[in-house]
Design a protein around this motif. Sequence first.
Motif, PDB file in Angstrom:
ATOM      1  N   ALA A 178     -40.062 -12.957 -57.058  1.00 29.67           N
ATOM      2  CA  ALA A 178     -38.879 -12.657 -57.861  1.00 29.67           C
ATOM      3  C   ALA A 178     -38.859 -11.213 -58.341  1.00 29.67           C
ATOM      4  CB  ALA A 178     -38.811 -13.603 -59.059  1.00 29.67           C
ATOM      5  N   ASP A 179     -40.031 -10.566 -58.404  1.00 31.81           N
ATOM      6  CA  ASP A 179     -40.087  -9.182 -58.887  1.00 31.81           C
ATOM      7  C   ASP A 179     -39.710  -8.166 -57.804  1.00 31.81           C
ATOM      8  OD1 ASP A 179     -40.850 -10.092 -61.338  1.00 31.81           O
ATOM      9  OD2 ASP A 179     -42.986  -9.745 -61.037  1.00 31.81           O
ATOM     10  N   ASN A 180     -39.740  -8.597 -56.557  1.00 30.12           N
ATOM     11  CA  ASN A 180     -39.435  -7.702 -55.443  1.00 30.12           C
ATOM     12  C   ASN A 180     -37.961  -7.890 -55.053  1.00 30.12           C
ATOM     13  OD1 ASN A 180     -40.191  -5.772 -53.498  1.00 30.12           O
ATOM     14  ND2 ASN A 180     -40.390  -7.363 -51.944  1.00 30.12           N
ATOM     15  N   SER A 181     -37.057  -7.523 -55.970  1.00 27.65           N
ATOM     16  CA  SER A 181     -35.649  -7.828 -55.765  1.00 27.65           C
ATOM     17  C   SER A 181     -34.755  -6.782 -56.431  1.00 27.65           C
ATOM     18  CB  SER A 181     -35.318  -9.215 -56.332  1.00 27.65           C
ATOM     19  OG  SER A 181     -35.563  -9.241 -57.737  1.00 27.65           O
ATOM     20  N   VAL A 182     -33.495  -6.807 -56.015  1.00 27.97           N
ATOM     21  CA  VAL A 182     -32.456  -5.964 -56.606  1.00 27.97           C
ATOM     22  C   VAL A 182     -31.204  -6.818 -56.767  1.00 27.97           C
ATOM     23  CG1 VAL A 182     -30.952  -3.960 -56.290  1.00 27.97           C
ATOM     24  CG2 VAL A 182     -33.342  -3.822 -55.604  1.00 27.97           C
ATOM     25  N   LEU A 183     -30.574  -6.748 -57.931  1.00 27.68           N
ATOM     26  CA  LEU A 183     -29.323  -7.464 -58.174  1.00 27.68           C
ATOM     27  C   LEU A 183     -28.178  -6.463 -58.222  1.00 27.68           C
ATOM     28  CD1 LEU A 183     -30.439  -9.903 -61.040  1.00 27.68           C
ATOM     29  CD2 LEU A 183     -30.587 -10.237 -58.559  1.00 27.68           C
ATOM     30  N   ILE A 184     -27.076  -6.806 -57.551  1.00 31.12           N
ATOM     31  CA  ILE A 184     -25.871  -5.972 -57.570  1.00 31.12           C
ATOM     32  C   ILE A 184     -24.685  -6.871 -57.899  1.00 31.12           C
ATOM     33  CG2 ILE A 184     -26.793  -4.286 -55.933  1.00 31.12           C
ATOM     34  CD1 ILE A 184     -25.219  -5.654 -53.724  1.00 31.12           C
ATOM     35  N   PRO A 185     -23.552  -6.315 -58.347  1.00 34.30           N
ATOM     36  CA  PRO A 185     -22.380  -7.143 -58.639  1.00 34.30           C
ATOM     37  C   PRO A 185     -21.921  -7.932 -57.416  1.00 34.30           C
ATOM     38  CG  PRO A 185     -22.115  -4.970 -59.603  1.00 34.30           C
ATOM     39  CD  PRO A 185     -23.343  -4.903 -58.747  1.00 34.30           C
ATOM     40  N   LEU A 186     -21.387  -9.123 -57.661  1.00 38.84           N
ATOM     41  CA  LEU A 186     -20.993 -10.017 -56.574  1.00 38.84           C
ATOM     42  C   LEU A 186     -19.967  -9.375 -55.639  1.00 38.84           C
ATOM     43  CD1 LEU A 186     -21.319 -12.904 -55.440  1.00 38.84           C
ATOM     44  CD2 LEU A 186     -19.431 -13.603 -56.914  1.00 38.84           C
ATOM     45  N   ASN A 187     -18.955  -8.723 -56.210  1.00 41.36           N
ATOM     46  CA  ASN A 187     -17.931  -8.104 -55.366  1.00 41.36           C
ATOM     47  C   ASN A 187     -18.482  -6.919 -54.576  1.00 41.36           C
ATOM     48  OD1 ASN A 187     -15.880  -9.882 -55.986  1.00 41.36           O
ATOM     49  ND2 ASN A 187     -15.197  -8.717 -57.778  1.00 41.36           N
ATOM     50  N   THR A 188     -19.488  -6.245 -55.138  1.00 38.13           N
ATOM     51  CA  THR A 188     -20.142  -5.160 -54.407  1.00 38.13           C
ATOM     52  C   THR A 188     -20.879  -5.718 -53.189  1.00 38.13           C
ATOM     53  OG1 THR A 188     -20.480  -4.018 -56.527  1.00 38.13           O
ATOM     54  CG2 THR A 188     -21.689  -3.175 -54.634  1.00 38.13           C
ATOM     55  N   ALA A 189     -21.571  -6.845 -53.381  1.00 36.72           N
ATOM     56  CA  ALA A 189     -22.291  -7.485 -52.269  1.00 36.72           C
ATOM     57  C   ALA A 189     -21.320  -7.946 -51.197  1.00 36.72           C
ATOM     58  CB  ALA A 189     -23.106  -8.662 -52.792  1.00 36.72           C
ATOM     59  N   ARG A 190     -20.158  -8.463 -51.601  1.00 37.16           N
ATOM     60  CA  ARG A 190     -19.161  -8.916 -50.628  1.00 37.16           C
ATOM     61  C   ARG A 190     -18.653  -7.738 -49.800  1.00 37.16           C
ATOM     62  NH1 ARG A 190     -14.415 -11.505 -53.297  1.00 37.16           N
ATOM     63  NH2 ARG A 190     -13.937 -12.165 -51.150  1.00 37.16           N
ATOM     64  N   ALA A 191     -18.466  -6.592 -50.456  1.00 34.75           N
ATOM     65  CA  ALA A 191     -17.961  -5.414 -49.742  1.00 34.75           C
ATOM     66  C   ALA A 191     -19.018  -4.849 -48.794  1.00 34.75           C
ATOM     67  CB  ALA A 191     -17.527  -4.352 -50.749  1.00 34.75           C
ATOM     68  N   LEU A 192     -20.296  -4.876 -49.222  1.00 34.66           N
ATOM     69  CA  LEU A 192     -21.359  -4.265 -48.425  1.00 34.66           C
ATOM     70  C   LEU A 192     -21.830  -5.151 -47.275  1.00 34.66           C
ATOM     71  CD1 LEU A 192     -23.603  -2.672 -51.219  1.00 34.66           C
ATOM     72  CD2 LEU A 192     -22.060  -1.481 -49.654  1.00 34.66           C
ATOM     73  N   TYR A 193     -21.945  -6.447 -47.551  1.00 31.60           N
ATOM     74  CA  TYR A 193     -22.582  -7.344 -46.578  1.00 31.60           C
ATOM     75  C   TYR A 193     -21.611  -8.334 -45.943  1.00 31.60           C
ATOM     76  CZ  TYR A 193     -26.761  -5.477 -48.796  1.00 31.60           C
ATOM     77  OH  TYR A 193     -27.725  -4.629 -49.291  1.00 31.60           O
ATOM     78  N   GLY A 194     -20.324  -8.226 -46.271  1.00 27.07           N
ATOM     79  CA  GLY A 194     -19.344  -9.116 -45.662  1.00 27.07           C
ATOM     80  C   GLY A 194     -19.292 -10.459 -46.360  1.00 27.07           C
ATOM     81  N   GLY A 195     -18.353 -11.283 -45.953  1.00 26.38           N
ATOM     82  CA  GLY A 195     -18.147 -12.566 -46.625  1.00 26.38           C
ATOM     83  C   GLY A 195     -18.647 -13.756 -45.843  1.00 26.38           C
ATOM     84  N   ASP A 196     -19.459 -13.535 -44.808  1.00 30.72           N
ATOM     85  CA  ASP A 196     -19.903 -14.645 -43.960  1.00 30.72           C
ATOM     86  C   ASP A 196     -21.136 -15.361 -44.506  1.00 30.72           C
ATOM     87  OD1 ASP A 196     -17.857 -14.090 -42.212  1.00 30.72           O
ATOM     88  OD2 ASP A 196     -19.077 -12.749 -40.969  1.00 30.72           O
TER      89      ASP A 196
END
Length: 381
Positions: A178-196
């Motif tokens: 759990a310490d080896n992670s990064v959290l970003i806003p949900l809409n940012t993740a959708r824009a960067l990684y797509g909605g699939d």
Amino acid sequence: MALVGILTAIEVMKESVYSNFSSMGVNSFQLTSDIIKKKRHRGGVNISVVDGKNITYDEAKAFRERFRFPATVGISVTGSSIATVHFGSEKTNPNVRVTGIDETYLTVTDTKLEAGRNFSANEIQSGDYVCLLGNGTAKKLFKNKPDAAVNEVVSIGDIKCRVTGVMESKGGSMIMDADNSVLIPLNTARALYGGDNSYLISVIVPDVKLKDLASEEAEGLFRVIRKLPLGTQDNFSITQNNDLVNIVLDSIKYIRWAAVIIGIITLLGSVIGLMNIMLVSVAERTREIGVSKALGARSSTIKRQFLTESIMISLLGGLAGVIMGMLLGNIVGVFFKVGFVVPWLWITVGVSLCAIVGVISGIYPAIKASKLDPIVALRYE
């Protein structure tokens, strides 16, 4: 030492499992596309994970809007599990998990911040390039000074994000770190990684007694959202923390039985070894036994003397083994970041077994010593 050491290590593993899963909150459950199937048989438990139908963003959003139970609902999605994070000349290994979260994620996962702040509603809604760093990631990039990460700009792959906060350390488990992670806003993740990607719906209730009722209502609502006909199987899963704990503990249970069998084999070897020692002792002390009998010692006194010596040897060796085994087993706790564990049950069992070993291995030599003829014993060279 072998018996108590292995069983102490197993108790440490159990404590680690409980502490890691309790960080998700005992009063929470998740809706996921993975379908976990368990089949019990005489040899153990077979666990298989079948990919169900992906949970889309629209389905997750509809669930959050229509779930009327008094609970908090959070939506998250894994963008990448092999991301590399850079800051200046420092960079992580390509194994950082990037997760897109909404404003309730920290609440439903019982995640606390060591430094900085959570995302604002505006940052989540507009999909700003901001992030929360896991404690291990922050320490790696900022030379063990996670507080220094706040307001700095880091690169997640080719994307630059401003750090708003650093999460407290949660440690690692057998499933993920759990310490080896990064959290970003949900809409940012959708824009960067797509909605699939499949979305994860997390639900936390104010009282653990309401969890079963909430999970049943959640299952019914999601079936309605997916328009599943009556009588058909779910193509999604509702996963509760105690289910995951039980799956892991089922596996640990068989390790414990293996350790007990190893311990019993070791103790059988101890019986043979100690009996040989006591028989040699009887042979070496034959003249002493003859003198004792000549001075009036009864056969019962000689028997009691040798039996007591055998039991004392077993108990002293057993206590030394218990202490060494407990220390050895707790070395595992250093790696799992678990406090010192004292397995009182297995200590009691170990000491009791040592006493039994002492009686079993000492009774025959004691009887043999008590039956020696004093005249023959005094003439023994």
